[in-house]
Design an enzyme around this catalytic site. Structure first.
Site: not given
Ligand code: NDP
Length: 448
Positions: A129, A169
């Protein structure tokens, strides 16, 4: 708090000591550990070979400076992150988040969750991430482009279709992925489609990727309903957020016969008992980049500034905004109002106290984000498959693949929960099924 096995307690204490001040990361680790007691009782080798300890330590953490120039000619400075957490199952895979709240603890919590989520999809993807404390809100397209170019100018050296494959995201949608891909292509002189997912349809993107997380969330809930002989028909649904996940969750709920009566953004929520007008929300959020209050003004619906969207009575609650947005009080209210399912479209939106309320309520079933919202990353992996074979699939075919992946995840959660003595617990099932797949791969590869 659930009692942990003694040896898990000492691993957890070590995680706290090694990662001070990263509250969200601690919370995510604790949540997984709370499911692992029956696993280590059956398989102490996962502790003996330090697989669990190694899983909590990212393989690589990259932190970098991102300077860029705003429209007034002023130099601005942000911090960029990429945490390459675990590559036992495939290249690191996970989104980039651009939001002022981003710091290492947030990126690590998201990366850690991503490992198990990606494992649950059954597809060959590891966990990672990244992101930045950059706030795209109020910035011009040119400013966003210059930021993305500067961000990629550092990050590109760590990426690759076999190494690390980011996606979107919060704060990173099609526009940002376009600028990031453009800069990657320019620096590397390679048209390496599989290095980023969430690309535009005309240049390597997959149909259904935009809708995938929201649709997948609702497919998962549909399986939960079917498991008890129920359906979305006539159900009243509340969806928090009004971004990518929320919008497409609403679309699928409406297609399946439910009615979404409330949505939100960080300024407040709207209630529209007639059912949310999705065309209007899409226009406000995706085209005009406006606020949820604009919806209330234009539609004649109620806008509540601040407050808790979970006060709105519903049968099904889908938190699709951000971490820790649903606390203990909200959970108590949902149970009291007769809500029967809470399923997390966002990552870790429920606090541990809220989850305890859900688990103790006999009238409500709870399903965690790492299972419920896995459709996004699963479809990203399908995008990678299409890129690798230089092919593109139809909407219907890709959507069927997504639905069948969500069905498999649902069934594997329930079967695993049964096997490890926690029947009906989607949380235990998701954590254990994801964990075992990664842990076995790590063991097979030796001490690396
Ligand atoms: P977006 O940026 O598209 O939308 C986020 C939405 O949440 C916005 O409406 C935003 O409102 C709202 N929001 C953010 N912070 C708060 C807050 N503190 N209180 C209330 N509302 C808030 O992001 P996504 O829809 O992509 O992501 C939403 C969640 O889903 C995140 O947890 C993400 O990690 C998760 N997720 C996303 C995937 C994807 O494919 N996009 C895949 C899997 C999980 P505002 O505009 O006011 O900030």
């Amino acid at each position: 708090m659930t009692v942990l096995d003694d040896r898990l307690v000492s691993v957890y204490d070590e995680v706290l000591a090694r990662n001070p001040g990263e509250a969200e990361f601690h919370q995510a680790v604790r949540e997984v550990f709370e499911s692992l007691t029956p696993v280590v009782a059956k398989h102490p080798e996962y502790l003996d070979s330090a697989v669990i300890q190694r899983l909590c330590e990212p393989e690589r953490q990259i932190i970098f400076r991102v300077p860029w120039t705003d429209d007034k000619g002023q130099v601005q400075l942000n911090r960029g992150f990429r945490v390459e957490f675990n590559s036992a199952l495939g290249p690191y895979k996970g989104g980039l988040r651009f939001h002022p709240s981003v710091y290492l603890g947030i990126v690590k919590f998201l990366g850690f969750e991503q490992i198990f989520k990606n494992a649950l999809t059954g597809l060959p993807i590891g966990g990672g991430k990244g992101g930045s404390d950059f706030d795209p809100k109020g910035r011009s397209d040119a400013e966003v482009m210059r930021f993305c170019q500067s961000f990629m100018t550092e990050l590109y050296r760590h990426l690759g279709e076999y190494t690390d494959v980011p996606a979107g995201d919060i704060g990173v949608g099609g526009r940002e992925i376009g600028y990031l891909f453009g800069q990657y292509k320019r620096i590397t002189n390679r048209y390496e489609s599989g290095v980023l997912t969430g690309k535009g349809i005309g240049w390597g993107g997959s149909l259904v990727r935009t809708e995938a997380t929201g649709y997948g969330t609702v497919y998962f809930v549909d399986e939960m309903l079917k498991a008890t002989g129920d359906s979305f028909e006539g159900k009243k649904v509340v969806v928090s957020g009004s971004g990518n996940v929320a919008i497409y969750a609403v679309e699928k709920v409406h297609q399946l016969g439910g009615t979404v009566v409330a949505m939100s953004d960080s300024s407040g929520y709207v209630v529209d008992e007639k059912g949310i007008d999705l065309d209007l929300i899409k226009d406000i959020k995706e085209v005009r980049r406006g606020r949820i209050a604009d919806y209330a003004a234009e539609r004649g619906a109620t806008f509540v500034q601040g407050g808790s969207i979970w006060d709105v009575p519903c049968d099904i609650a889908l938190p699709c905004a951000t971490q820790n947005e649903l606390d203990e009080n909200a959970a108590v209210t949902l149970v009291k109002n007769g809500c029967i399912i809470v399923a997390e479209g966002a990552n870790m939106p429920s606090t541990p106290e809220a989850i305890r309320v859900f688990v103790e309520a006999s009238t409500l079933r709870f399903a965690p984000g790492k299972a419920v919202n896995a459709g996004g990353v699963a479809t990203s992996a399908l995008e990678m498959q299409q890129n690798a074979s230089r092919d593109s699939w139809s909407f219907e075919y890709t959507d069927q693949r997504l639905a069948s992946i969500m069905r498999d995840i649902h069934d594997s959660c329930l079967a695993t929960a049964d096997e490890f003595g926690a029947p009906g617990s989607y949380t235990s099932g998701a954590n254990i099924a994801g964990f075992i797949r990664v842990a076995n791969a790590m063991q097979a590869m030796g001490v690396i």
